[in-house]
Scaffold this motif. Structure first.
Motif, PDB file in Angstrom:
ATOM      1  N   PRO A  46       0.832  -1.205   0.000  1.00 29.94           N
ATOM      2  CA  PRO A  46       0.000   0.000   0.000  1.00 29.94           C
ATOM      3  C   PRO A  46       0.871   1.262   0.000  1.00 29.94           C
ATOM      4  O   PRO A  46       2.014   1.231   0.456  1.00 29.94           O
ATOM      5  CB  PRO A  46      -0.801  -0.100   1.300  1.00 29.94           C
ATOM      6  CG  PRO A  46      -0.234  -1.222   2.077  1.00 29.94           C
ATOM      7  CD  PRO A  46       0.666  -2.013   1.197  1.00 29.94           C
ATOM      8  N   GLU A  47       0.330   2.339  -0.526  1.00 30.72           N
ATOM      9  CA  GLU A  47       1.089   3.588  -0.634  1.00 30.72           C
ATOM     10  C   GLU A  47       0.969   4.464   0.603  1.00 30.72           C
ATOM     11  O   GLU A  47       1.726   5.412   0.761  1.00 30.72           O
ATOM     12  CB  GLU A  47       0.657   4.344  -1.884  1.00 30.72           C
ATOM     13  CG  GLU A  47       1.023   3.585  -3.136  1.00 30.72           C
ATOM     14  CD  GLU A  47       0.414   4.176  -4.379  1.00 30.72           C
ATOM     15  OE1 GLU A  47      -0.347   5.164  -4.281  1.00 30.72           O
ATOM     16  OE2 GLU A  47       0.688   3.636  -5.456  1.00 30.72           O
ATOM     17  N   GLU A  48       0.014   4.159   1.446  1.00 30.95           N
ATOM     18  CA  GLU A  48      -0.168   4.930   2.682  1.00 30.95           C
ATOM     19  C   GLU A  48      -0.368   3.962   3.833  1.00 30.95           C
ATOM     20  O   GLU A  48      -0.823   2.835   3.640  1.00 30.95           O
ATOM     21  CB  GLU A  48      -1.374   5.855   2.566  1.00 30.95           C
ATOM     22  CG  GLU A  48      -1.203   6.932   1.518  1.00 30.95           C
ATOM     23  CD  GLU A  48      -2.440   7.806   1.394  1.00 30.95           C
ATOM     24  OE1 GLU A  48      -3.470   7.487   2.019  1.00 30.95           O
ATOM     25  OE2 GLU A  48      -2.358   8.799   0.675  1.00 30.95           O
ATOM     26  N   ARG A  49      -0.075   4.445   5.006  1.00 26.24           N
ATOM     27  CA  ARG A  49      -0.281   3.658   6.215  1.00 26.24           C
ATOM     28  C   ARG A  49      -1.765   3.381   6.370  1.00 26.24           C
ATOM     29  O   ARG A  49      -2.591   4.278   6.239  1.00 26.24           O
ATOM     30  CB  ARG A  49       0.266   4.423   7.417  1.00 26.24           C
ATOM     31  CG  ARG A  49       0.381   3.596   8.671  1.00 26.24           C
ATOM     32  CD  ARG A  49       0.947   4.391   9.795  1.00 26.24           C
ATOM     33  NE  ARG A  49       2.372   4.670   9.537  1.00 26.24           N
ATOM     34  CZ  ARG A  49       3.047   5.618  10.167  1.00 26.24           C
ATOM     35  NH1 ARG A  49       2.448   6.403  11.015  1.00 26.24           N
ATOM     36  NH2 ARG A  49       4.322   5.780   9.909  1.00 26.24           N
ATOM     37  N   GLU A  50      -2.123   2.148   6.633  1.00 27.71           N
ATOM     38  CA  GLU A  50      -3.535   1.777   6.691  1.00 27.71           C
ATOM     39  C   GLU A  50      -4.249   2.352   7.915  1.00 27.71           C
ATOM     40  O   GLU A  50      -5.433   2.645   7.866  1.00 27.71           O
ATOM     41  CB  GLU A  50      -3.686   0.258   6.662  1.00 27.71           C
ATOM     42  CG  GLU A  50      -3.352  -0.310   5.307  1.00 27.71           C
ATOM     43  CD  GLU A  50      -3.538  -1.812   5.249  1.00 27.71           C
ATOM     44  OE1 GLU A  50      -4.229  -2.371   6.098  1.00 27.71           O
ATOM     45  OE2 GLU A  50      -2.978  -2.406   4.317  1.00 27.71           O
ATOM     46  N   ASP A  51      -3.538   2.518   9.012  1.00 32.66           N
ATOM     47  CA  ASP A  51      -4.177   3.013  10.218  1.00 32.66           C
ATOM     48  C   ASP A  51      -4.144   4.529  10.323  1.00 32.66           C
ATOM     49  O   ASP A  51      -4.486   5.093  11.339  1.00 32.66           O
ATOM     50  CB  ASP A  51      -3.535   2.393  11.463  1.00 32.66           C
ATOM     51  CG  ASP A  51      -2.065   2.737  11.569  1.00 32.66           C
ATOM     52  OD1 ASP A  51      -1.493   3.294  10.618  1.00 32.66           O
ATOM     53  OD2 ASP A  51      -1.478   2.439  12.630  1.00 32.66           O
ATOM     54  N   GLU A  52      -3.763   5.194   9.263  1.00 30.38           N
ATOM     55  CA  GLU A  52      -3.640   6.645   9.260  1.00 30.38           C
ATOM     56  C   GLU A  52      -5.021   7.294   9.163  1.00 30.38           C
ATOM     57  O   GLU A  52      -5.846   6.935   8.329  1.00 30.38           O
ATOM     58  CB  GLU A  52      -2.783   7.070   8.055  1.00 30.38           C
ATOM     59  CG  GLU A  52      -2.180   8.418   8.164  1.00 30.38           C
ATOM     60  CD  GLU A  52      -1.199   8.656   7.024  1.00 30.38           C
ATOM     61  OE1 GLU A  52      -1.576   9.369   6.086  1.00 30.38           O
ATOM     62  OE2 GLU A  52      -0.077   8.147   7.090  1.00 30.38           O
ATOM     63  N   ASP A  53      -5.309   8.199  10.049  1.00 30.29           N
ATOM     64  CA  ASP A  53      -6.581   8.914  10.021  1.00 30.29           C
ATOM     65  C   ASP A  53      -6.510  10.029   9.001  1.00 30.29           C
ATOM     66  O   ASP A  53      -5.509  10.710   8.865  1.00 30.29           O
ATOM     67  CB  ASP A  53      -6.880   9.521  11.389  1.00 30.29           C
ATOM     68  CG  ASP A  53      -7.119   8.469  12.440  1.00 30.29           C
ATOM     69  OD1 ASP A  53      -6.854   8.756  13.605  1.00 30.29           O
ATOM     70  OD2 ASP A  53      -7.585   7.356  12.083  1.00 30.29           O
ATOM     71  N   GLU A  54      -7.612  10.213   8.312  1.00 27.63           N
ATOM     72  CA  GLU A  54      -7.657  11.308   7.340  1.00 27.63           C
ATOM     73  C   GLU A  54      -8.164  12.551   8.050  1.00 27.63           C
ATOM     74  O   GLU A  54      -9.145  12.525   8.787  1.00 27.63           O
ATOM     75  CB  GLU A  54      -8.585  10.946   6.198  1.00 27.63           C
ATOM     76  CG  GLU A  54      -8.009   9.847   5.335  1.00 27.63           C
ATOM     77  CD  GLU A  54      -8.848   9.641   4.081  1.00 27.63           C
ATOM     78  OE1 GLU A  54      -9.451  10.615   3.606  1.00 27.63           O
ATOM     79  OE2 GLU A  54      -8.899   8.514   3.616  1.00 27.63           O
ATOM     80  N   TYR A  55      -7.460  13.668   7.836  1.00 27.62           N
ATOM     81  CA  TYR A  55      -7.846  14.930   8.450  1.00 27.62           C
ATOM     82  C   TYR A  55      -8.637  15.755   7.450  1.00 27.62           C
ATOM     83  O   TYR A  55      -8.227  15.940   6.332  1.00 27.62           O
ATOM     84  CB  TYR A  55      -6.586  15.705   8.871  1.00 27.62           C
ATOM     85  CG  TYR A  55      -5.814  14.999   9.929  1.00 27.62           C
ATOM     86  CD1 TYR A  55      -6.224  15.029  11.261  1.00 27.62           C
ATOM     87  CD2 TYR A  55      -4.650  14.275   9.612  1.00 27.62           C
ATOM     88  CE1 TYR A  55      -5.506  14.368  12.233  1.00 27.62           C
ATOM     89  CE2 TYR A  55      -3.938  13.608  10.584  1.00 27.62           C
ATOM     90  CZ  TYR A  55      -4.362  13.659  11.899  1.00 27.62           C
ATOM     91  OH  TYR A  55      -3.668  13.012  12.871  1.00 27.62           O
TER      92      TYR A  55
END
Length: 115
Positions: free
Chosen positions: A105-114
């Motif tokens: 994946p290109e982004e961390r899966e547990d990353e919250d979107e702001y």
């Protein structure tokens, strides 16, 4: 003395060709020797660059495997490194590592979107 002068006058063209042939032969020998040395150096440079690219691909895999994601800019860089590595003759474990990195994946899966 007249005999020597007559001989030189009669055969100067042959001596000129002998001298030119000797110089050309010497020059050809020097060029082929230098070319062989450069070929050895170029092979060493090629193998060194290939080893460095392989090392960076492995390092990238370890780095991004720990993070569980690989950003798009890193994927692009890894593709370019692998293409150069492959053109230099490399095609071992780096191929599977590159494929695994590209599929991450290109982004961390547990990353919250702001928002």
């Amino acid at each position: 003395m007249e005999i020597i002068a007559h001989y030189i006058g009669a055969h100067w063209v042959e001596w000129l060709f002998v001298a030119i042939s000797a110089l050309l032969s010497f020059g050809y020998h020097q060029i082929t020797e230098r070319q062989a040395e450069e070929s050895v150096k170029n092979k060493a440079i090629q193998e060194g660059v290939q080893a460095l690219l392989r090392d960076r691909i492995i390092w990238s895999y370890n780095h991004y495997q720990d993070r569980s994601y690989c950003p798009i800019y890193a994927k692009e860089n890894i593709k370019r490194m692998y293409d150069a590595y492959h053109r230099l003759g490399g095609n071992d474990v780096a191929t599977s590592l590159k494929d695994k990195l590209i599929n991450m994946p290109e982004e961390r899966e547990d990353e919250d979107e702001y928002q």
